[in-house]
Design a protein around this motif. Sequence first.
Motif: not given
Length: 368
Positions: A158-169
Amino acid sequence: KAEEAKNRHKPRQNGRGQKGRRRKNGTDVHRDDNSTDSDRKGRRTRTCTYFALSFVAMYSLSSVFTMSSRLLLLYSNMTSFTMYTPQQPMWEVRSIFKVPAKPDTTIIDRLRQTLNQNETRYNDFFSQCNPTVQVEITVEVLMTAAGADTAADGNNTDSQSTIVRWTIQSLDENGNRKTVGGDEFFPIYFDENRLKHNPMYGRHIPTAVAKVKDNQDGTYALKFTEPPYDKPITTLFGHGTLELWFVYTCGMADIPRPFKDDWLDGGYLYTKHLHTNITSPPQVHKFRRPKALDNDPRLDLSKYRRVICFGDSIMNQLCGSYNNGRSYLFKYENMEVGRKVGDVLRRDIWRGQAMTYLDQWHGAVFND
């Protein structure tokens, strides 16, 4: 010559023997008797001159604009212009995997059983939405403008600038991508450091549980949050296992009674699949206490002397998650969780049989 001079100053007669010319309203318009032909020729000459000068000016301006456009075109061919546009996020696909590895056709068998093996009813219900028997999960990482990797290592970010995205199809039995929503999933992620037996709880404690957002197009966005009932582990290995529960498909959970009276059950799938050796862990967010608890103290159930949880499985799980009824993962001491009420939780009959169950199971608490 005297006669010519006299006639030169004599007013002209029109065809009707009237002086000058006529206005539309019938009145006469007289020319100035003192004006001579030379004066009138001078005025005509000046008028023609004005028109000629105006034409020359317009032609000159047109030539200037034409020449300017040609110069601009020539300059634009020699120089490349770059329009400023906001930079789009650069997502890098880290991994794509399917859960389960092959379509689980037992889900279709279960749904047929739910609808009492009625093929006509089955075909009618799933005419616009094929059951989901498999999913494809895509893990993406946001790249910085300089191209640096900003992948999360599985720890709380939360305090970092990282963004990881998980998406289900969602996929049907033929492996086709679905374009409609209505599925319900329960994703749980276990870091390898937590995949060990905890004697206090009697089961593995999840690293994160995902909140699923239905995009109504066959895809679902996952946001993982650490569980609120256990202290977070600060040291994570960065690889682990995904436990994915298939709960409902094609909006079957939203169908109320009495439309399900002819069904064998509520349409729940209750199917679990695992995917191990995940090397691109999800971004785990901190659990945040609902603001409503601070604004309305009545919602804090820990303040009551006794709380009775009376309902079906969803109500029991909200009041305390347990392992086979033996040990609770979380439960307030003031909560009393009874048996599941079942089919009597209906608006048309709950006041009768449901109230009878409530008195039988929890009457002692009411009388206390």
